[in-house]
Design a protein around this motif. Structure first.
Motif, PDB file in Angstrom:
ATOM      1  N   ALA A  82      51.000  38.843  48.672  1.00 44.12           N
ATOM      2  CA  ALA A  82      50.157  37.885  48.776  1.00 44.12           C
ATOM      3  C   ALA A  82      48.487  38.012  49.408  1.00 44.12           C
ATOM      4  CB  ALA A  82      50.487  36.729  49.721  1.00 44.12           C
ATOM      5  N   PHE A  83      48.464  38.907  50.308  1.00 42.10           N
ATOM      6  CA  PHE A  83      47.087  39.333  50.585  1.00 42.10           C
ATOM      7  C   PHE A  83      46.147  39.806  49.322  1.00 42.10           C
ATOM      8  CE2 PHE A  83      44.448  43.142  52.658  1.00 42.10           C
ATOM      9  CZ  PHE A  83      43.902  42.316  53.433  1.00 42.10           C
ATOM     10  N   LEU A  84      47.058  40.769  48.841  1.00 43.78           N
ATOM     11  CA  LEU A  84      46.136  41.546  47.572  1.00 43.78           C
ATOM     12  C   LEU A  84      46.084  40.516  46.427  1.00 43.78           C
ATOM     13  CD1 LEU A  84      47.995  45.115  47.744  1.00 43.78           C
ATOM     14  CD2 LEU A  84      45.728  44.467  48.270  1.00 43.78           C
ATOM     15  N   ASP A  85      47.072  39.717  46.103  1.00 39.88           N
ATOM     16  CA  ASP A  85      47.086  38.634  44.981  1.00 39.88           C
ATOM     17  C   ASP A  85      45.897  37.717  45.319  1.00 39.88           C
ATOM     18  OD1 ASP A  85      48.015  37.459  42.973  1.00 39.88           O
ATOM     19  OD2 ASP A  85      49.165  36.186  43.715  1.00 39.88           O
ATOM     20  N   GLU A  86      45.719  37.207  46.516  1.00 41.39           N
ATOM     21  CA  GLU A  86      44.682  36.317  46.998  1.00 41.39           C
ATOM     22  C   GLU A  86      43.226  36.832  46.781  1.00 41.39           C
ATOM     23  OE1 GLU A  86      45.949  34.505  50.493  1.00 41.39           O
ATOM     24  OE2 GLU A  86      47.782  33.728  49.392  1.00 41.39           O
ATOM     25  N   ALA A  87      43.095  38.348  47.427  1.00 44.50           N
ATOM     26  CA  ALA A  87      42.066  39.050  47.076  1.00 44.50           C
ATOM     27  C   ALA A  87      41.511  38.778  45.730  1.00 44.50           C
ATOM     28  CB  ALA A  87      42.073  40.348  47.784  1.00 44.50           C
ATOM     29  N   GLU A  88      42.697  39.303  44.890  1.00 43.78           N
ATOM     30  CA  GLU A  88      42.235  39.526  43.346  1.00 43.78           C
ATOM     31  C   GLU A  88      42.001  38.127  42.891  1.00 43.78           C
ATOM     32  OE1 GLU A  88      45.053  41.145  40.731  1.00 43.78           O
ATOM     33  OE2 GLU A  88      43.725  40.949  39.201  1.00 43.78           O
ATOM     34  N   ARG A  89      42.576  37.234  43.175  1.00 47.33           N
ATOM     35  CA  ARG A  89      42.618  35.804  42.468  1.00 47.33           C
ATOM     36  C   ARG A  89      40.966  35.235  43.098  1.00 47.33           C
ATOM     37  NH1 ARG A  89      47.450  31.961  42.511  1.00 47.33           N
ATOM     38  NH2 ARG A  89      46.292  31.024  40.937  1.00 47.33           N
ATOM     39  N   GLU A  90      40.544  35.539  44.013  1.00 49.59           N
ATOM     40  CA  GLU A  90      39.190  35.145  44.623  1.00 49.59           C
ATOM     41  C   GLU A  90      38.192  36.075  44.617  1.00 49.59           C
ATOM     42  OE1 GLU A  90      40.036  34.271  48.833  1.00 49.59           O
ATOM     43  OE2 GLU A  90      41.741  33.007  48.236  1.00 49.59           O
ATOM     44  N   ALA A  91      38.476  37.129  43.900  1.00 48.00           N
ATOM     45  CA  ALA A  91      37.441  38.160  43.540  1.00 48.00           C
ATOM     46  C   ALA A  91      36.680  38.656  44.913  1.00 48.00           C
ATOM     47  CB  ALA A  91      36.526  37.729  42.437  1.00 48.00           C
ATOM     48  N   ARG A  92      37.504  39.020  45.742  1.00 46.68           N
ATOM     49  CA  ARG A  92      37.113  39.303  47.175  1.00 46.68           C
ATOM     50  C   ARG A  92      37.594  40.919  47.741  1.00 46.68           C
ATOM     51  NH1 ARG A  92      40.097  38.008  51.479  1.00 46.68           N
ATOM     52  NH2 ARG A  92      41.499  36.564  50.178  1.00 46.68           N
ATOM     53  N   GLU A  93      36.520  41.529  48.248  1.00 49.36           N
ATOM     54  CA  GLU A  93      37.147  42.786  48.640  1.00 49.36           C
ATOM     55  C   GLU A  93      37.834  42.616  49.918  1.00 49.36           C
ATOM     56  OE1 GLU A  93      33.639  46.018  47.813  1.00 49.36           O
ATOM     57  OE2 GLU A  93      32.833  44.258  49.263  1.00 49.36           O
ATOM     58  N   VAL A  94      38.758  43.687  50.163  1.00 56.75           N
ATOM     59  CA  VAL A  94      39.412  43.638  51.353  1.00 56.75           C
ATOM     60  C   VAL A  94      39.591  45.110  51.939  1.00 56.75           C
ATOM     61  CG1 VAL A  94      40.592  41.383  51.109  1.00 56.75           C
ATOM     62  CG2 VAL A  94      41.893  43.664  50.317  1.00 56.75           C
ATOM     63  N   ASP A  95      40.027  45.129  53.359  1.00 53.98           N
ATOM     64  CA  ASP A  95      40.084  46.600  53.751  1.00 53.98           C
ATOM     65  C   ASP A  95      41.501  47.032  53.174  1.00 53.98           C
ATOM     66  OD1 ASP A  95      37.851  46.750  55.114  1.00 53.98           O
ATOM     67  OD2 ASP A  95      38.953  45.653  57.014  1.00 53.98           O
ATOM     68  N   LYS A  96      41.664  48.167  53.139  1.00 51.24           N
ATOM     69  CA  LYS A  96      42.888  49.243  52.439  1.00 51.24           C
ATOM     70  C   LYS A  96      44.033  48.553  53.508  1.00 51.24           C
ATOM     71  CE  LYS A  96      42.369  53.705  54.298  1.00 51.24           C
ATOM     72  NZ  LYS A  96      41.374  53.474  55.311  1.00 51.24           N
ATOM     73  N   ILE A  97      45.220  48.428  52.725  1.00 54.62           N
ATOM     74  CA  ILE A  97      46.473  47.747  53.708  1.00 54.62           C
ATOM     75  C   ILE A  97      47.002  48.972  54.497  1.00 54.62           C
ATOM     76  CG2 ILE A  97      47.020  45.799  52.141  1.00 54.62           C
ATOM     77  CD1 ILE A  97      49.114  47.699  51.049  1.00 54.62           C
TER      78      ILE A  97
END
Ligand code: 0L1
Ligand code: MG
Length: 266
Positions: free
Chosen positions: A17-32
């Protein structure tokens, strides 16, 4: 978390969900792996499968598979000795020659690839390049648009596996040719941006032969007890390094004797 610990199914779902939401919001996140330093490959692929399940639940279809880290140079750079695989959702397909919107993308890069379709089911383990080659029907020039959800494309292997190997968009050349009669290893490939040559390569850049990459995919899927069905579209892996693109850029990949694939970014 100890090394090689198995994630609970709740953690797999949460990270998907964390990665899916990052993609849908085109938002960078820290590596899991910053959250789970002991994350192993099996858990990373479980997160990738959970990502696919989320997309299917939204009505998206699995349109194909992709191989990543297929060049020996990129493997050396990452300190790994085997490639990785991901999935291609139908929503990521950009028609040949069409405009790809930058909206929804974070920091896209393009790769020149050779795409194939299969004519029969392939099942590992033990699938070899000759068996894989015999199962290739059509060959197409292709462009893969990768777009890591991780800040500055900084990740390690488990993190990028979970992030569906940075898959974002792909363009399959409208004209394909049958594999029979082609020497896939020696086919020349040219990647152009805005009319200038960015990079050149050959099929051999992909694990020595694109069919070796297809066989590797089959053997990796066997680790998840999955076969590769007949009729599957496969991006066999980058022939060239990946290059950043921005709005206004036009990109073309030409594969000798096969054809080309093109996309504009806007
Ligand atoms: O398709 C690819 O080879 C990309 C694999 C993931 C690594 C990256 O994002 O560069
Ligand atoms: Mg690729």
């Amino acid at each position: 978390m100890p090394a090689n610990a198995e994630l609970s199914s709740a953690d797999v779902e949460r990270l998907a969900a964390f990665l899916d939401e990052a993609e849908r919001e085109a938002r960078e996140v820290d590596k899991i792996t910053d959250q789970y330093p002991g994350l192993g490959h099996a858990d990373a692929y479980a997160i990738q499968r959970a990502l696919l399940a989320r997309r299917r639940a939204r009505g998206e279809r699995l349109a194909g598979r992709k191989m990543g880290l297929t060049s020996f140079a990129k493997m050396r750079q990452m300190g790994v000795d085997s490639p990785i695989h991901g999935f291609l959702p139908d929503s990521g397909c950009i028609p040949d020659g069409a405009l790809a919107s930058m909206r929804g993308l974070i920091h896209p890069k393009v790769e020149a690839e050779i795409a194939v379709t299969t004519t029969r089911e392939l099942r590992g383990p033990g699938c070899g390049a000759a068996e894989a080659l015999a199962a290739i029907g059509m060959v197409h020039a292709a462009i893969e648009v990768i777009d890591s959800r991780y800040r500055n494309f900084r990740f390690d292997l488990p993190s990028v596996i979970a992030d569906n190997t940075s898959a974002a968009r792909y363009v399959i050349g409208a004209a394909g040719v049958p594999a029979a009669g082609l020497d896939l290893r020696h086919l020349g490939v040219v990647l152009e941006k805005n009319g200038g040559v960015l990079a050149t390569g050959a099929g051999a850049a992909v694990l020595g032969h694109p069919a070796a990459s297809l066989a590797a995919l089959v053997n990796l899927l066997a680790e998840q007890d999955e076969a590769l069905p007949a009729g599957t579209l496969v991006l066999t892996g980058g022939v060239t390094e990946a290059f950043p693109v921005q709005a206004g850029d036009s990109v073309r990949v030409t594969v000798q004797q096969v054809g080309s694939a093109a996309v504009r970014f806007g």
